[in-house]
Design a protein around this motif. Sequence first.
Motif, PDB file in Angstrom:
ATOM      1  N   GLN A 224       0.290   9.837   1.698  1.00  0.00           N
ATOM      2  CA  GLN A 224      -0.974   9.348   2.216  1.00  0.00           C
ATOM      3  C   GLN A 224      -1.179   9.858   3.639  1.00  0.00           C
ATOM      4  O   GLN A 224      -0.281   9.751   4.483  1.00  0.00           O
ATOM      5  CB  GLN A 224      -1.016   7.819   2.202  1.00  0.00           C
TER       6      GLN A 224
ATOM      7  N   LYS B 163       0.822  -1.209   0.000  1.00  0.00           N
ATOM      8  CA  LYS B 163       0.000   0.000   0.000  1.00  0.00           C
ATOM      9  C   LYS B 163       0.855   1.257   0.000  1.00  0.00           C
ATOM     10  O   LYS B 163       0.552   2.235  -0.700  1.00  0.00           O
ATOM     11  CB  LYS B 163      -0.930  -0.012   1.214  1.00  0.00           C
ATOM     12  N   PHE B 164       1.948   1.252   0.769  1.00  0.00           N
ATOM     13  CA  PHE B 164       2.778   2.445   0.922  1.00  0.00           C
ATOM     14  C   PHE B 164       4.132   2.316   0.237  1.00  0.00           C
ATOM     15  O   PHE B 164       5.007   3.166   0.447  1.00  0.00           O
ATOM     16  CB  PHE B 164       2.980   2.756   2.403  1.00  0.00           C
TER      17      PHE B 164
ATOM     18  N   LYS C  98       5.994  10.028   1.020  1.00  0.00           N
ATOM     19  CA  LYS C  98       4.789   9.382   1.536  1.00  0.00           C
ATOM     20  C   LYS C  98       3.740  10.463   1.777  1.00  0.00           C
ATOM     21  O   LYS C  98       3.816  11.210   2.748  1.00  0.00           O
ATOM     22  CB  LYS C  98       5.095   8.617   2.838  1.00  0.00           C
TER      23      LYS C  98
ATOM     24  N   PHE D 228      -0.570   7.312   6.573  1.00  0.00           N
ATOM     25  CA  PHE D 228       0.677   6.561   6.639  1.00  0.00           C
ATOM     26  C   PHE D 228       1.277   6.567   8.043  1.00  0.00           C
ATOM     27  O   PHE D 228       1.685   5.522   8.563  1.00  0.00           O
ATOM     28  CB  PHE D 228       1.680   7.124   5.634  1.00  0.00           C
TER      29      PHE D 228
ATOM     30  N   ARG E  77       1.811   3.260  10.157  1.00  0.00           N
ATOM     31  CA  ARG E  77       3.192   2.858  10.411  1.00  0.00           C
ATOM     32  C   ARG E  77       3.418   2.640  11.898  1.00  0.00           C
ATOM     33  O   ARG E  77       4.084   1.681  12.307  1.00  0.00           O
ATOM     34  CB  ARG E  77       4.168   3.906   9.875  1.00  0.00           C
TER      35      ARG E  77
END
Length: 431
Positions: free
Chosen positions: A259, A235-236, A257, A262, A266
């Motif tokens: 999003q 996804k990331f 990144k 995220f 994370r």
Amino acid sequence: MSSFGGSGQCRTEHLFFFFFFFAGKELEAEREMEGSMEWKERIDKWKTKQEKRGKLNRDNIDRMRRLAEARQPLWRKLPVPSSQINPYRIVIVLRLVVLCFFLRFRIMTPANDAIPLWLVSVICELWFALSWILDQLPKWSPVTRETYLDRLALRYDREGEPSRLSPIDFFVSTVDPLKEPPIITANTVLSILAVDYPVDRNSCYVSDDGASMLCFDTLSETAEFARRWVPFCKKFAIEPRAPEFYFSQKIDYLKDKVQPTFVKERRAMKREYEEFKVRINGLVAKAEKKPEEGWVMQDGTPWPGNNTRDHPGMIQVYLGSQGALDVEGHELPRLVYVSREKRPGHNHHKKAGAMNALVRVSAVLTNAPFILNLDCDHYVNNSKAVREAMCFLMDPQLGKKLCYVQFPQRFDGIDLHDRYANRNVVFFDVS
């Protein structure tokens, strides 16, 4: 009256004439209006057809461009700039000249009081000189290769169509989980399961040559953690995809990144990985105290590998079936545990025998045409590495003549000055 009658007829004719005149005008106007409407409709239809033709032409042009791009080579050689290679060549020539003067001096000045010792030393020096010359030959004209992953996707992995990339089997070998930490083996497996490759064409086989229940339970925990780790990586676009090494990087993990979720995901993933490590360490602590009666599995039956030198073959498939999905409902790559049969009095040929056993097992389950062999302390630090290898192995011209592709190894956690040459710089790099 006759005159009156004649006059009335003339008037009547004029009236009819004016009537037909104005009626004709109206009919012509209507006909012109109808004609203009029909003409407009015809123009609109013509424009629509032209737009469709133009769109089809653009689609055809795009499709032809994609096909033309797909027919291009999947890789190419890049020459090393002369500004980089020529200084190194000059150094090689200088070293060769010095070496020739040194060998001439050693041969022309023998030690008369110790001829045998002098002869042995000269032979050894000549051998080391030959080894050095052979080592410099590939560095004199090094080759750098560049791959085109977009062309590979256009040819074998188009969006909306079933992937035609060749399946690949990953072989991971381990012997003693107490000497080879299980958490490292778990990271290797997780990096394999998360590679950027179709899940139905990616399989991971772990060979446990020590028939350890610790390795068996570690893979069970790894398979469960992979259900959350693999979709997080994809996804990331996480790199590298071994969690231990990803979370230990001293870099700005927010770079590239965008999003908004995220950071939150994370942190949650890092917390889950710490809990995963605690469970693995608990299994290690438990394995250090082996019961007198041997290990017992969860169903109460004895562990078949209690005697590491006399046990049947064991195979366990953790992932890869339709029921083994990740947290987002997607299928995961196949993960298989293999411990080959061992009997007293037979030479099992160590790692080579384990690889042969993996080949036989994989031939039954997946039978992939390509194999990537890794040690338990190796991990895939580039998720697109398999695709890059396929640019060579599936190349229409070179692929049929090629059977082996090797990736350079890089090491973490060793001497920064590399005093023991553990980074294989001499083998993989120019200088």
